[in-house]
Structure formats: structure tokens, C-alpha cells
Design a protein around this motif. Structure first.
Motif, PDB file in Angstrom:
ATOM      1  N   THR A  86       0.830  -1.209   0.000  1.00  0.00           N
ATOM      2  CA  THR A  86       0.000   0.000   0.000  1.00  0.00           C
ATOM      3  C   THR A  86       0.862   1.256   0.000  1.00  0.00           C
ATOM      4  O   THR A  86       0.494   2.266  -0.599  1.00  0.00           O
ATOM      5  CB  THR A  86      -0.935   0.000   1.224  1.00  0.00           C
ATOM      6  OG1 THR A  86      -1.875  -1.069   1.093  1.00  0.00           O
ATOM      7  CG2 THR A  86      -1.691   1.312   1.344  1.00  0.00           C
ATOM      8  N   SER A  87       2.018   1.208   0.634  1.00  0.00           N
ATOM      9  CA  SER A  87       2.897   2.378   0.681  1.00  0.00           C
ATOM     10  C   SER A  87       3.594   2.625  -0.646  1.00  0.00           C
ATOM     11  O   SER A  87       4.282   3.638  -0.817  1.00  0.00           O
ATOM     12  CB  SER A  87       3.938   2.212   1.789  1.00  0.00           C
ATOM     13  OG  SER A  87       4.855   1.174   1.504  1.00  0.00           O
ATOM     14  N   ARG A  88       3.406   1.716  -1.618  1.00  0.00           N
ATOM     15  CA  ARG A  88       4.071   1.820  -2.915  1.00  0.00           C
ATOM     16  C   ARG A  88       3.083   2.013  -4.066  1.00  0.00           C
ATOM     17  O   ARG A  88       3.427   1.850  -5.226  1.00  0.00           O
ATOM     18  CB  ARG A  88       4.942   0.578  -3.151  1.00  0.00           C
ATOM     19  CG  ARG A  88       6.075   0.492  -2.152  1.00  0.00           C
ATOM     20  CD  ARG A  88       6.947  -0.737  -2.288  1.00  0.00           C
ATOM     21  NE  ARG A  88       8.124  -0.571  -1.433  1.00  0.00           N
ATOM     22  CZ  ARG A  88       9.233   0.058  -1.794  1.00  0.00           C
ATOM     23  NH1 ARG A  88       9.334   0.547  -3.016  1.00  0.00           N
ATOM     24  NH2 ARG A  88      10.240   0.189  -0.965  1.00  0.00           N
ATOM     25  N   THR A  89       1.858   2.377  -3.737  1.00  0.00           N
ATOM     26  CA  THR A  89       0.831   2.621  -4.744  1.00  0.00           C
ATOM     27  C   THR A  89       1.037   3.984  -5.405  1.00  0.00           C
ATOM     28  O   THR A  89       1.827   4.801  -4.943  1.00  0.00           O
ATOM     29  CB  THR A  89      -0.558   2.571  -4.091  1.00  0.00           C
ATOM     30  OG1 THR A  89      -1.570   2.780  -5.058  1.00  0.00           O
ATOM     31  CG2 THR A  89      -0.696   3.649  -3.023  1.00  0.00           C
ATOM     32  N   THR A  90       0.272   4.242  -6.477  1.00  0.00           N
ATOM     33  CA  THR A  90       0.131   5.610  -6.988  1.00  0.00           C
ATOM     34  C   THR A  90      -1.241   6.161  -6.653  1.00  0.00           C
ATOM     35  O   THR A  90      -1.544   7.309  -6.956  1.00  0.00           O
ATOM     36  CB  THR A  90       0.372   5.678  -8.514  1.00  0.00           C
ATOM     37  OG1 THR A  90      -0.456   4.717  -9.170  1.00  0.00           O
ATOM     38  CG2 THR A  90       1.825   5.418  -8.838  1.00  0.00           C
ATOM     39  N   ALA A  91      -2.083   5.343  -6.033  1.00  0.00           N
ATOM     40  CA  ALA A  91      -3.347   5.774  -5.408  1.00  0.00           C
ATOM     41  C   ALA A  91      -4.336   6.418  -6.370  1.00  0.00           C
ATOM     42  O   ALA A  91      -4.968   7.409  -6.045  1.00  0.00           O
ATOM     43  CB  ALA A  91      -3.060   6.706  -4.230  1.00  0.00           C
ATOM     44  N   HIS A  92      -4.485   5.828  -7.561  1.00  0.00           N
ATOM     45  CA  HIS A  92      -5.613   6.182  -8.419  1.00  0.00           C
ATOM     46  C   HIS A  92      -6.859   5.534  -7.823  1.00  0.00           C
ATOM     47  O   HIS A  92      -6.870   4.327  -7.558  1.00  0.00           O
ATOM     48  CB  HIS A  92      -5.418   5.636  -9.834  1.00  0.00           C
ATOM     49  CG  HIS A  92      -4.351   6.322 -10.618  1.00  0.00           C
ATOM     50  ND1 HIS A  92      -4.577   6.839 -11.870  1.00  0.00           N
ATOM     51  CD2 HIS A  92      -3.064   6.588 -10.343  1.00  0.00           C
ATOM     52  CE1 HIS A  92      -3.464   7.383 -12.335  1.00  0.00           C
ATOM     53  NE2 HIS A  92      -2.524   7.231 -11.411  1.00  0.00           N
ATOM     54  N   LEU A  93      -7.898   6.291  -7.615  1.00  0.00           N
ATOM     55  CA  LEU A  93      -9.166   5.734  -7.148  1.00  0.00           C
ATOM     56  C   LEU A  93     -10.116   5.708  -8.335  1.00  0.00           C
ATOM     57  O   LEU A  93     -11.037   6.508  -8.449  1.00  0.00           O
ATOM     58  CB  LEU A  93      -9.721   6.555  -5.991  1.00  0.00           C
ATOM     59  CG  LEU A  93      -8.832   6.607  -4.746  1.00  0.00           C
ATOM     60  CD1 LEU A  93      -9.434   7.513  -3.685  1.00  0.00           C
ATOM     61  CD2 LEU A  93      -8.579   5.215  -4.180  1.00  0.00           C
ATOM     62  N   ALA A  94      -9.846   4.785  -9.237  1.00  0.00           N
ATOM     63  CA  ALA A  94     -10.615   4.675 -10.478  1.00  0.00           C
ATOM     64  C   ALA A  94     -11.399   3.371 -10.468  1.00  0.00           C
ATOM     65  O   ALA A  94     -10.795   2.288 -10.504  1.00  0.00           O
ATOM     66  CB  ALA A  94      -9.680   4.728 -11.687  1.00  0.00           C
ATOM     67  N   PRO A  95     -12.729   3.435 -10.419  1.00  0.00           N
ATOM     68  CA  PRO A  95     -13.535   2.207 -10.397  1.00  0.00           C
ATOM     69  C   PRO A  95     -13.486   1.407 -11.692  1.00  0.00           C
ATOM     70  O   PRO A  95     -13.939   0.264 -11.725  1.00  0.00           O
ATOM     71  CB  PRO A  95     -14.957   2.732 -10.143  1.00  0.00           C
ATOM     72  CG  PRO A  95     -14.780   4.091  -9.564  1.00  0.00           C
ATOM     73  CD  PRO A  95     -13.544   4.637 -10.200  1.00  0.00           C
TER      74      PRO A  95
END
Length: 510
Positions: free
Chosen positions: A68-77
Motif C-alpha cells: 500500500t505504501s508503494r501505490t500511486t493511489a488512483h481511485l478509479a472504479p
């Protein structure tokens, strides 16, 4: 240690989610024990604590220090591999349920941010799918129409538009998805971890779990490396790659290494939006607020099977060349990192009862959508554990069979076959004397194969090259200064310590 112990640092890692989390020791009990403290583990813990369950979260390393600390954190469904592909594999109705569940995950984050007052830069924004470089105009229009038609079938909002503000694509055929989102993942989890503790939940760090056992009388027993024992009514294994299952789930998904970089950019140069192209592997771009008049542009891609390439520098160079061609006034690179995603054969995660289990649940197979899959796992498992029906159960059922995914199944499992065949090939090294600090490779010693490396301080480490999960051979990753297993995604530090499951035991001494 966990994935936070690898070499590179993401843009998010300056934030510590729960730095004072204690180690677990002794014996205790609870309603549900959650193994893994990433977005899946903490989301499940929060949802269960919210309905009055006594929960314990336990992690092998720092809290939220895994993938989780290595995501790019797109919140795309939108399905990471395309809604049209998902429809072909699972059918329209399942694809529609998938879309609804992913949208519900984003809405749940938004709700939690508002209710808990979490300062994490959550915001709704547009997302744009644009053609990959070199795609002919007709093919680009056909690709766009195909995904637009798929979006309409599953009820996803989409609009045919022309152009994105990226050099050379101002007049390209583009698909716009409104009402997507993004955030700072570790700031969000810091707020969630605090809320879990406020509701009576307990969170333990640096406490590796070595076994998860179902008891004949019902319930589970979780044992830790230092002799600790947690007895619970149920367990949730949320460790990126599950540590409790040796083959059944692992044969239906494959680990991929993905790369990301963050650059400075004068604020206002690009709109705050999500962008991704139609390449395979595809590129993805997002913005994040920076200091003063500067924003950070995050670009990623260049994926490959874990353990099947050791060329991180080349991958980063390719990403940088690509994004600088699209954004000529891009500033300097401030950090770069890599992470691992687990692609399932049908691009939907495995969330539910572990196959053959009565009290052990799993969350795995993020398929490039770890943030939304993690959050919806809290919503889904809350219902399953409390005995309620949930409309998404069949979509994510870990025991499901997907006949149309058989081609993916065969292709992905060839990695394990090729890996095991490596035992009859020559070693990569002739002698450990070849190794410079930061280098590693496989050395043959009679019938044995040794994983030899020198850490950045120059200390030589030699271990068995056999992954302790299922016997595949590890490969050196010079970018992250760790050993990667291409079969099921285990990672090991230079000294043999496990960084990422499914392995729970360190590499054996040579």
C-alpha cells in the motif's frame, strides 16, 4: 520487516501511519484477527470494529509499510484491464456488479474522510483514457468506442471527447470518465488506524505471523515468530499475497513489478486529473499537491513479471522519457519507486472465504486496483463475517472457476514451470568475487544453487536460492536490493529476511 524495507522510497513514505505500534507477544483472543495492515487490512478492521467486533491487526513490519505504501493511489472504479476485457471474461452482469462495488469503495473513502475528519487530499476529479504512442488514428477511435460501449453496458459514466493537455495528444480520440478520485494513501490510513484504536481495536507491528490454523472446535489460532498466539472466531489474511495458502489461489494469479516516479511541475500546468493510455503495459499519470507553487506529477508503468527482469534503471529511464515527451516543461525527478501488483486470471480480486476454509478469509489479487479492492474488502467481509448476504460475493469468490480465463491461467503458470526448469541451467555467477556492493546473482555449488549478494555496505550474504514458499528460485532485484520470486511474489532482504509473502520463513543459510 516488510516492503517498506526495500530500497526505494515512494512519495508517501514520509508519513508514518502508527509509528508507536507495539510488538505482539503472549496470548490473547478477539473476534477477528486481521493479518496485514495495508489498506485491505485496516479497512476490514475498521468496518468490523464499527459493528462492535473486537479486532486485532498484526503485521510483519511497520503499519501500512507493505505494498500500500508503494501505490500511486488512483481511485478509479474502471477495470484496470478494460471493461470490455472484463465483460468478455465474466459477462455483463458480473462486470456491472464489479463496477458498482468499485464505485462503492470510492464512496466509502469519501464518507470516511468526511466523518473522521481525515486530512488526506481526497478529491473527486476526471479521468482520461488516451491512445498509446504510435497507435493509428482509426485504431485509436475503435479502441475508444469499444471501451465506451462497454462502459454503457455496465453503467459506468463515460463521455467521448477530443484531446488531453499532453503534447501530441491535443486532438486525439479520448474517453473521459467523470467523478473519479484520488488521495494521499498513508494519510488516509493514519486516520483510519486512529479510528480503529478509538473503537477498541488493537494494532501490532513488527510481529511476523508464521501460521494460521483452523481449530477442530471452530475458530482459528494465529501464531507469531516469537511464540505469541492469538485465538479468534475468524481470521482475515490481507498480506498482499496470502501466507496461508500454498497453491490454490497462487496458481490463479501472478506477481508483476510496476514502477513509478514523481516530478515537480509548476502548479496549474496540468489539470488535476487521472490519465492512462492504451498501451500494454500501459502508462498512468496523476497529480499531487506539492509545496508552495509546485505540484508533483506522478507517472508510472513499465510493468514486468516479478523476478523476470533486473533492469529497474532502464524502466525508470523509459518512464521519464515518455512523460517528458508529453509534458516538456516537467521539472526534476524527486523520487522513484517500484511496487508489486497481483494480477488474477479474470482481473477481479479474491475476497471471501479461503477455499476449503470455514473461518479464514482472504483478500488478494489486487489486479492494479489495490486501493479500491482493499476498501471494498472491508464492506464485503463485514457482511460475510457477520452472516449477512452481499451482492458482490460471487464477483470476488476465491473458489470461483473462470473457464474463459483458462488462457491467462496457462500463460501465467508457465512462469513457475520456467522457474523450476532453471535448476538445470548454469549459474549466473562464477564466483562471489565478481560481486560489487549492491549486486547479486545465483552461484552454482555442485547441485546446490546459492543466492549471493553484497549489500550496499559491501557485506557478503549467501543463502539457498530456493524460495521457502513453494520451492521456486529467487532472482536478484538491484533496484530494491532484494530477492524476488517470480512464481508467487515473495521478496527477501539481502540477509534472507522475508519482506513480502507468501513466504513466512527466511531464505535458508547456504
Amino acid at each position: 520487516m516488510n516492503a517498506r524495507g526495500a530500497q526505494t522510497r515512494s512519495l508517501w513514505m514520509k508519513v508514518e501511519v502508527y509509528p508507536d505500534a507495539p510488538k505482539f507477544s503472549g496470548k490473547t483472543s478477539c473476534d477477528t484477527v486481521i493479518i496485514g495492515s495495508g489498506i485491505a487490512g485496516l479497512s476490514v478492521a475498521y468496518e468490523l470494529a464499527s459493528i462492535g467486533q473486537k479486532v486485532i491487526v498484526i503485521d510483519r513490519g511497520p503499519i501500512a509499510g507493505g505494498m500500500t505504501s508503494r501505490t500511486t493511489a488512483h481511485l478509479a472504479p474502471i477495470c484496470d484491464d478494460g471493461l470490455s476485457t472484463l465483460i468478455n471474461l465474466r459477462g455483463v452482469e458480473t462486470a456491472r456488479l464489479f463496477q458498482k462495488s468499485q464505485e462503492a469503495a470510492v464512496a466509502r473513502i469519501e464518507e470516511n474522510v468526511a466523518q473522521l475528519g481525515i486530512d488526506c487530499n481526497f478529491r473527486r476529479l476526471d479521468a482520461f483514457l488516451f491512445p498509446a504512442m504510435g497507435v493509428e488514428p482509426k485504431e485509436a477511435r475503435d479502441q475508444r468506442q469499444k471501451e465506451f460501449d462497454a462502459a454503457r453496458k455496465v453503467g459506468a459514466a463515460a463521455e467521448l471527447v477530443t484531446g488531453v493537455p499532453l503534447n501530441g495528444f491535443e486532438k486525439a480520440p479520448v474517453l473521459r470518465y467523470p467523478n473519479q478520485a484520488t488521495f494521499h494513501p498513508l494519510r488516509y490510513l493514519r486516520g483510519l488506524a486512529s479510528a480503529i484504536r478509538d473503537k477498541g481495536g488493537r494494532i501490532f507491528a513488527n510481529s511476523p505471523v508464521i501460521s494460521v490454523e483452523e481449530l477442530p472446535e471452530g475458530g482459528v489460532r494465529v501464531s507469531t515468530e516469537n511464540g505469541g498466539v492469538i485465538q479468534a472466531g475468524s481470521a482475515v489474511v490481507a498480506t498482499n499475497s496470502p501466507i496461508n495458502d500454498r497453491f490454490q489461489l497462487h496458481s490463479k494469479m501472478s506477481p508483476y513489478r510496476t514502477y513509478a516516479m514523481a516530478f515537480t511541475l509548476p502548479r496549474g500546468t496540468l489539470p488535476d486529473a487521472l490519465f492512462w493510455d492504451t498501451g500494454d503495459p500501459y502508462h498512468y499519470v496523476r497529480m499531487n499537491p506539492g509545496p508552495g507553487s509546485v505540484d508533483y506529477l506522478i507517472a508510472g508503468g513499465a510493468d514486468h513479471k516479478s523476478g523476470e527482469a533486473d533492469e529497474g534503471d532502464i524502466r525508470f529511464e523509459a518512464i521519464e522519457a515518455w512523460i517528458r515527451a508529453l509534458v516538456p516543461n516537467l521539472g526534476k525527478a524527486v523520487t522513484r519507486w517500484s511496487g508489486q501488483v497481483l494480477d488474477t486470471i479474470d482481473y477481479c480480486a479474491f475476497i471471501g472465504l479461503n477455499p476449503g476454509s470455514k473461518s479464514v478469509y482472504v483478500v488478494t489479487g489486487d489486479s492494479g486496483q489495490g486501493m479500491t479492492h482493499g476498501v471494498l474488502s472491508g464492506l464485503l467481509l463485514k457482511d460475510l463475517i457477520s452472516g449477512k448476504e452481499n451482492p458482490w460475493t460471487a464477483v470476488y469468490e476465491p473458489a470461483r472457476k473462470t473457464p474463459s480465463g483458462v488462457v491467462n491461467y496457462v500463460r501465467e503458470n508457465l512462469s513457475a514451470v520456467r522457474n523450476l526448469a532453471g535448476y538445470v541451467l548454469p549459474g549466473e555467477l562464477k564466483s562471489v568475487e565478481e560481486l560489487q556492493p549492491g549486486q547479486g546473482g545465483i552461484l552454482r555449488d555442485g547441485l546446490r544453487r546459492i543466492a549471493a549478494c553484497r549489500d550496499l555496505d559491501g557485506k557478503l550474504h549467501q543463502h539457498s536460492a530456493t524460495c521457502t514458499h513453494s520451492g521456486c528460485e529467487v532472482a536478484w532485484n538491484s533496484t530494491e536490493q532484494c530477492w524476488d520470486c517470480s512464481c508467487h511474489g515473495s521478496h527477501f532482504a539481502p540477509d534472507g529476511t522475508v519482506l513480502n509473502g507468501p513466504a513466512v520463513s527466511p531464505l535458508m543459510a547456504a
